[in-house]
Motif scaffolding. Structure first.
Motif, PDB file in Angstrom:
ATOM      1  N   TRP A 108       0.760  -1.163   0.191  1.00 48.38           N
ATOM      2  CA  TRP A 108      -0.166   0.079   0.030  1.00 48.38           C
ATOM      3  C   TRP A 108       0.876   1.193   0.055  1.00 48.38           C
ATOM      4  O   TRP A 108       1.823   1.519   0.728  1.00 48.38           O
ATOM      5  CB  TRP A 108      -1.024  -0.154   1.190  1.00 48.38           C
ATOM      6  CG  TRP A 108      -1.855  -0.789   1.147  1.00 48.38           C
ATOM      7  CD1 TRP A 108      -2.220  -2.058   1.637  1.00 48.38           C
ATOM      8  CD2 TRP A 108      -3.638  -0.141   0.813  1.00 48.38           C
ATOM      9  NE1 TRP A 108      -3.564  -2.370   1.541  1.00 48.38           N
ATOM     10  CE2 TRP A 108      -4.180  -1.610   0.882  1.00 48.38           C
ATOM     11  CE3 TRP A 108      -3.941   1.031   0.235  1.00 48.38           C
ATOM     12  CZ2 TRP A 108      -5.356  -1.321   0.628  1.00 48.38           C
ATOM     13  CZ3 TRP A 108      -5.227   1.020  -0.009  1.00 48.38           C
ATOM     14  CH2 TRP A 108      -6.033  -0.053   0.210  1.00 48.38           C
ATOM     15  N   THR A 109       0.445   2.093  -0.878  1.00 44.36           N
ATOM     16  CA  THR A 109       1.103   3.532  -0.887  1.00 44.36           C
ATOM     17  C   THR A 109       0.113   4.472  -0.979  1.00 44.36           C
ATOM     18  O   THR A 109      -1.167   4.100  -1.387  1.00 44.36           O
ATOM     19  CB  THR A 109       2.191   3.675  -2.188  1.00 44.36           C
ATOM     20  OG1 THR A 109       1.460   3.725  -3.185  1.00 44.36           O
ATOM     21  CG2 THR A 109       3.120   2.448  -2.108  1.00 44.36           C
ATOM     22  N   GLN A 111      -0.644   6.202  -3.285  1.00 43.56           N
ATOM     23  CA  GLN A 111      -0.919   6.139  -4.624  1.00 43.56           C
ATOM     24  C   GLN A 111      -1.590   4.994  -5.395  1.00 43.56           C
ATOM     25  O   GLN A 111      -2.542   4.952  -6.173  1.00 43.56           O
ATOM     26  CB  GLN A 111       0.179   6.861  -5.547  1.00 43.56           C
ATOM     27  CG  GLN A 111       0.483   8.187  -5.511  1.00 43.56           C
ATOM     28  CD  GLN A 111       1.453   8.220  -4.181  1.00 43.56           C
ATOM     29  OE1 GLN A 111       2.233   7.397  -3.753  1.00 43.56           O
ATOM     30  NE2 GLN A 111       1.389   9.564  -3.594  1.00 43.56           N
ATOM     31  N   THR A 112      -0.923   4.060  -4.776  1.00 38.38           N
ATOM     32  CA  THR A 112      -1.382   2.541  -5.526  1.00 38.38           C
ATOM     33  C   THR A 112      -1.558   1.438  -4.284  1.00 38.38           C
ATOM     34  O   THR A 112      -0.877   1.572  -3.392  1.00 38.38           O
ATOM     35  CB  THR A 112      -0.258   2.116  -6.418  1.00 38.38           C
ATOM     36  OG1 THR A 112       0.918   1.863  -5.492  1.00 38.38           O
ATOM     37  CG2 THR A 112      -0.276   3.133  -7.545  1.00 38.38           C
ATOM     38  N   THR A 114      -0.810  -2.751  -4.716  1.00 34.10           N
ATOM     39  CA  THR A 114      -0.116  -3.444  -5.476  1.00 34.10           C
ATOM     40  C   THR A 114      -0.228  -4.842  -4.954  1.00 34.10           C
ATOM     41  O   THR A 114       0.258  -4.849  -3.590  1.00 34.10           O
ATOM     42  CB  THR A 114       1.331  -2.962  -5.821  1.00 34.10           C
ATOM     43  OG1 THR A 114       1.391  -1.646  -6.415  1.00 34.10           O
ATOM     44  CG2 THR A 114       1.861  -4.169  -6.895  1.00 34.10           C
ATOM     45  N   THR A 124      -1.801  -3.687  -9.943  1.00 37.12           N
ATOM     46  CA  THR A 124      -1.752  -2.694  -9.552  1.00 37.12           C
ATOM     47  C   THR A 124      -2.991  -1.898  -9.641  1.00 37.12           C
ATOM     48  O   THR A 124      -3.427  -1.548 -10.632  1.00 37.12           O
ATOM     49  CB  THR A 124      -0.431  -1.883  -9.926  1.00 37.12           C
ATOM     50  OG1 THR A 124       0.635  -2.681  -9.905  1.00 37.12           O
ATOM     51  CG2 THR A 124      -0.474  -0.403  -9.205  1.00 37.12           C
ATOM     52  N   LEU A 125      -3.707  -1.320  -8.327  1.00 34.77           N
ATOM     53  CA  LEU A 125      -4.853  -0.486  -8.740  1.00 34.77           C
ATOM     54  C   LEU A 125      -4.534   0.822  -7.968  1.00 34.77           C
ATOM     55  O   LEU A 125      -3.727   0.888  -7.036  1.00 34.77           O
ATOM     56  CB  LEU A 125      -6.008  -1.074  -7.613  1.00 34.77           C
ATOM     57  CG  LEU A 125      -6.407  -2.716  -8.226  1.00 34.77           C
ATOM     58  CD1 LEU A 125      -7.314  -3.258  -7.070  1.00 34.77           C
ATOM     59  CD2 LEU A 125      -7.049  -2.571  -9.789  1.00 34.77           C
ATOM     60  N   PRO A 126      -5.243   2.083  -8.553  1.00 29.80           N
ATOM     61  CA  PRO A 126      -5.120   3.228  -8.160  1.00 29.80           C
ATOM     62  C   PRO A 126      -5.799   3.160  -6.511  1.00 29.80           C
ATOM     63  O   PRO A 126      -6.729   2.745  -6.254  1.00 29.80           O
ATOM     64  CB  PRO A 126      -5.777   3.964  -8.812  1.00 29.80           C
ATOM     65  CG  PRO A 126      -6.885   3.099  -9.365  1.00 29.80           C
ATOM     66  CD  PRO A 126      -6.204   1.876  -9.791  1.00 29.80           C
ATOM     67  N   ASN A 127      -4.965   3.878  -5.643  1.00 28.33           N
ATOM     68  CA  ASN A 127      -5.555   4.025  -4.115  1.00 28.33           C
ATOM     69  C   ASN A 127      -6.157   5.246  -4.350  1.00 28.33           C
ATOM     70  O   ASN A 127      -5.807   6.451  -4.213  1.00 28.33           O
ATOM     71  CB  ASN A 127      -4.350   4.340  -3.215  1.00 28.33           C
ATOM     72  CG  ASN A 127      -4.990   4.311  -1.645  1.00 28.33           C
ATOM     73  OD1 ASN A 127      -6.073   4.192  -1.733  1.00 28.33           O
ATOM     74  ND2 ASN A 127      -3.896   4.447  -0.763  1.00 28.33           N
ATOM     75  N   GLU A 128      -7.493   5.155  -4.364  1.00 27.25           N
ATOM     76  CA  GLU A 128      -8.586   6.498  -4.459  1.00 27.25           C
ATOM     77  C   GLU A 128      -8.595   7.169  -3.054  1.00 27.25           C
ATOM     78  O   GLU A 128      -9.061   8.362  -3.110  1.00 27.25           O
ATOM     79  CB  GLU A 128      -9.807   6.018  -4.882  1.00 27.25           C
ATOM     80  CG  GLU A 128      -9.902   5.510  -6.356  1.00 27.25           C
ATOM     81  CD  GLU A 128     -11.285   5.087  -6.955  1.00 27.25           C
ATOM     82  OE1 GLU A 128     -12.095   5.048  -6.175  1.00 27.25           O
ATOM     83  OE2 GLU A 128     -11.161   4.573  -8.043  1.00 27.25           O
ATOM     84  N   GLY A 130      -6.025   8.259  -1.248  1.00 26.11           N
ATOM     85  CA  GLY A 130      -5.166   9.115  -1.052  1.00 26.11           C
ATOM     86  C   GLY A 130      -4.217   9.057  -0.084  1.00 26.11           C
ATOM     87  O   GLY A 130      -3.202   9.967   0.327  1.00 26.11           O
TER      88      GLY A 130
END
Length: 207
Positions: A108-109, A111-112, A114, A124-128, A130
């Motif tokens: 987890w970041t 942004q993403t 993974t 890899t998915l976008p981390n909506e 934030g």
């Protein structure tokens, strides 16, 4: 399927055992949620998930104690079940008895999100959100989360004290065992003594 009260008791026990515990808070999907009845459905409820330090590969925190990066291990019988159609994180976690269970690394970041299997990135998915939806729980305060995101708790200090006591007891036993023979045996001829507190063993040559 676990009540909030039961979950927090489990998390508190883990924090005391490991010195720290981390909780993943995933959000419920907000699309097409119109009533409380909709939210009452299990699939639409947000959930908490416990991550113990033994599962964490790497974690980074800022000065405020917020997790800004976390890499941890989970298991799933079918990697495709890691994400449900809404995108909510629903990994099957635990040491599965299924021989087909795969070890998955989750990262987890802000942004993403993974996941990797055997070092290969499979999704890899976008981390909506934030931000990383993970927060730490400590049985004691953490004065420097940047340097020690997983500090040793009071159990570690007690273990150090117990280890020191054990070493001292071992040294005393060794000294006592080593000196007992030399104290009880004195130079002299071999003779039979009636054993008692006022007698000593003989048999060592005076030279």
């Amino acid at each position: 399927g676990t009540s909030y009260h039961s979950f927090m008791k489990k998390t508190a026990r883990a924090a005391r055992t490991y010195g720290s515990a981390f909780v993943l808070q995933d959000r419920a999907p907000v699309e097409n949620v119109m009533t409380r009845a909709d939210l009452a459905k299990r699939n639409n409820l947000p959930f908490l998930f416990l991550i113990t330090p033994d599962r964490i590969v790497e974690v980074v925190m800022n000065e405020r104690g917020q997790v800004v990066y976390i890499k941890w291990i989970t298991y799933a019988e079918d990697p495709k079940t890691i994400n449900n159609p809404t995108g909510a994180f629903t990994a099957v976690v635990g040491n599965s008895t299924n021989t087909n269970a795969q070890k998955i690394t989750v990262i987890w970041t802000p942004q993403t999100l993974t996941r990797e299997i055997e070092g290969d990135v499979v999704e890899t998915l976008p981390n909506e959100l934030g931000y990383v939806p993970v927060f730490p729980l400590y049985p004691e305060g953490n004065d420097d989360p940047v340097l020690e995101p997983m500090p040793m708790g009071i159990e570690y200090s007690l273990a150090q004290i117990q280890h020191r006591i054990y070493n001292l007891a071992s040294l005393i036993d060794e000294i006592a065992d080593s000196q007992a023979y030399s104290i009880l045996v004195v130079p002299g001829d071999d003779r039979n003594f009636t054993l008692g507190v006022g007698n000593a063993l003989t048999g060592i040559s005076e030279t």
